[in-house]
Design an enzyme around this catalytic site. Sequence first.
Site, PDB file in Angstrom:
ATOM      1  N   GLY A  29       0.835  -1.203   0.000  1.00 11.60           N
ATOM      2  CA  GLY A  29       0.000   0.000   0.000  1.00 11.60           C
ATOM      3  C   GLY A  29       0.867   1.248   0.000  1.00 11.60           C
ATOM      4  O   GLY A  29       0.470   2.294   0.496  1.00 11.60           O
ATOM      5  N   CYS A 391     -17.734  -0.973 -22.687  1.00 12.26           N
ATOM      6  CA  CYS A 391     -16.842  -1.396 -23.771  1.00 12.26           C
ATOM      7  C   CYS A 391     -17.214  -2.787 -24.288  1.00 12.26           C
ATOM      8  O   CYS A 391     -18.185  -2.911 -25.020  1.00 12.26           O
ATOM      9  CB  CYS A 391     -15.388  -1.288 -23.331  1.00 12.26           C
ATOM     10  SG  CYS A 391     -14.292  -1.045 -24.734  1.00 12.26           S
ATOM     11  N   HIS A 514     -14.961   3.967 -21.464  1.00 12.39           N
ATOM     12  CA  HIS A 514     -14.784   3.479 -20.081  1.00 12.39           C
ATOM     13  C   HIS A 514     -14.993   4.630 -19.097  1.00 12.39           C
ATOM     14  O   HIS A 514     -14.025   5.269 -18.679  1.00 12.39           O
ATOM     15  CB  HIS A 514     -13.363   2.937 -19.901  1.00 12.39           C
ATOM     16  CG  HIS A 514     -13.093   1.672 -20.630  1.00 12.39           C
ATOM     17  ND1 HIS A 514     -13.329   0.434 -20.091  1.00 12.39           N
ATOM     18  CD2 HIS A 514     -12.600   1.447 -21.866  1.00 12.39           C
ATOM     19  CE1 HIS A 514     -12.993  -0.507 -20.955  1.00 12.39           C
ATOM     20  NE2 HIS A 514     -12.543   0.084 -22.054  1.00 12.39           N
ATOM     21  N   GLU A 516     -15.495   4.550 -16.093  1.00 11.78           N
ATOM     22  CA  GLU A 516     -14.902   4.267 -14.763  1.00 11.78           C
ATOM     23  C   GLU A 516     -13.565   4.977 -14.556  1.00 11.78           C
ATOM     24  O   GLU A 516     -13.174   5.257 -13.428  1.00 11.78           O
ATOM     25  CB  GLU A 516     -14.741   2.749 -14.552  1.00 11.78           C
ATOM     26  CG  GLU A 516     -13.727   2.034 -15.437  1.00 11.78           C
ATOM     27  CD  GLU A 516     -14.286   1.517 -16.762  1.00 11.78           C
ATOM     28  OE1 GLU A 516     -15.305   2.077 -17.237  1.00 11.78           O
ATOM     29  OE2 GLU A 516     -13.705   0.576 -17.333  1.00 11.78           O
TER      30      GLU A 516
END
Length: 553
Positions: A29, A391, A514, A516
Site C-alpha cells: 500500500g 466497452c 470506459h 470508470e
Amino acid sequence: MPTESNRDYDPSLGRKFIFVTGGVMSGLGKGITAASTGRLLADAGFDVTAVKIDPYLNVDAGTMNPFEHGEVYVLKDGAEVDLDLGNYERFLDIDMTSDHNVTTGKVYQDVIENERAGEYLGKTVQIIPHVTDDIKRRVREAAAGSDVCIVEVGGTVGDIEGMPYLEALRQFATEQADEDVLFVHVTLVPYSTNGEQKTKPTQHSVKELRSIGLQPDIVVGRSEDPLEAQTREKIALFCDVPRDAVFSNPDVEDIYHVPLRLEEEGLDGYVLDRLGLHGEAPPHAEYDTEWRDRVTSEATATLTVALVGKYGLEDAYISVHEALKHAGLEHGLAVDRKWIHAETLANGCEGELEGVDAVVVPGGFGSRGTEGKIAAIGAARERDLPFLGLCLGFQMAVVEFARNVLGLTDAHSAELDGGTPHPVIDLLPEQGQHDDMGGTMRLGARATQITGGSLAHDLYGETCEERHRHRYEVNPAYIDDLESAGMVFSGRSGRRMELLELPEHPFFLGTQFHPEFRSRPTRASPPFVGLLDAALDGATDRTAGQTASGGEA
Ligand code: GLN
C-alpha cells in the site's frame, strides 16, 4: 495558501518533491500512502501531482495481462498505464499523462534512440550519467508547474531494476535545496509469533537504502494495528530518524480513510514543516474537508451489484469497483459488489442474479466468458434489472439484442467469432485489418455527441468526453435494423456508436468508452450514478411489492 504571486520559483519546474520508496515487500500500500499524503497537501491548498516509476522493461502496461497485473488503466492522452496511476488520479482528483509514468522501457528507448542519433557525441553511453540524467529530466518535466510532486518508486528497495532510479533520485536531491526534497520510506512492521511488533525488517530495508546513499526523512510503518510507542522508538533509533518522523499506517477498512488516518498522525504538518511550506498553508482547521465529508458519510442502504467478468482478480476491475463505490458515496449508499464469473453463466443465469439490484458487464478482450456475459445481459434486459455495459459489455449488449430480438441467432463480434455471418461488431472498413498488437487500438479521451431526450442526455447533457480502449465498433450495416427493433444509439462520434440504451427498460445503458476511468470519490461518474439511482428505485419497488403482498419487508 499558495497563490501565483508568492510563487517565487521557476514555474516551468516543480518546487518540492517527495520521493517514496518501499521496503521489505511489495503490495504494502505504498502507492495509497503516497497518494494519501498528496491528498492532505491538496486539502491544504497546494497543487499536487505525482509520478509513478515502474522499473519494469515494458514501455507501457498496454500489453500486460490483467490476470497477472490487474487492470490496465487508461489516461486521457491514451497512455496505458499501471493501475496505481488510477489511485493517484482518484486520490488527487487530477488528470495525469503518459509523462507521469516512467518505465525502464521508456527511459532506455529514449537513451538508445539518442545514441543512434549520435547525440552523445561519441561518448560511451552508461547508466550513470545517461540513464540517470534521463530519469531526472522526466521527473522534472512531469513536476512542472506543481507545488509538490510525489514520486513513487515501484517495487522494493534492493531490487536490481530499481537501482538506477534510486541513484537518479539521490543525485536529484543533491541538485536541489535541502528543503525541497523529502524521502519517505514505507515499510512493513509484522507481528512475531508471540504478538510483538517487529522492526528488524524495517531496519534492514533502511540499511539497504543507506548503503546506496539515501537516508529516509520519514518512515511510515504499515502494520495490522497502530504502531506501539516502543515500536516507534526503536524505528527512530535504528533508522536514524527523529521520533516524530515515524508514522503509523495501520490497516483500515476503506482505503479512502487512509488520508484521515495519516492526518490524525500529523503527517501533513510534519511534511509541510520539512518542505518549508507551513507559512503558505492555511491553519489546519481551514483545510478543505470535502474529501473527509464524502468518505465518512453514513450509508442509508446497501445495494447489491453483480459484476460479470472473467478475470478473477479484484484488481483486474479496480476502476469499476471504485466507480461503483463513488456512485454509492454520492447517494449515501453502500454497494455490495457480487462477483460472478462469466464462465459459470454460459448455460443461463438461473438463480445467480437472485437478490441482485443491478448488473455491470465490464470491458475485456478475447472470447472466454463471453457467452456468460451475453446470458447475463439477456437476463437483465428481460427482467428489467438495471444494466450497465462497459466497452466489451456494450458490444455484447448489441450481440445479445441482435440474437434474441432481431433473431440473428449467429450474430457475434468479428473479434470473437471470425466466421459469424452477422458481425454486428466489427472493424470499420477505414480501420484496415492490422493485426499488429496495439496497432489499431482507439485510446484515450474522445468527445461523444449525445441525442436530446435520451437517458444518456439526462446523465451527461449534450456531450461527454470519456476515455477509450478498444478496436471494434458497432457495424454500421446493422444500425438501422437494431434501431428499428428498439435499441437506441444515443451517443455517437462520427460513424462510431458510443452509447446505447433501451427506452422501454428502467435502465439499460451501454458505453463504448470506459467512464470508470474518470470517476472520483468526490465526483462520481454519471452512468454509475444513474445505475444506482435505478437500482435503488427497483429495490424500493420490490420491497414495497413484497410488503403489499404480505412478504418480508
Ligand atoms: N475487445 C473489445 C475491442 O477491442 C473491447 C475492448 C474493451 O472492452 N476494452 O473492441
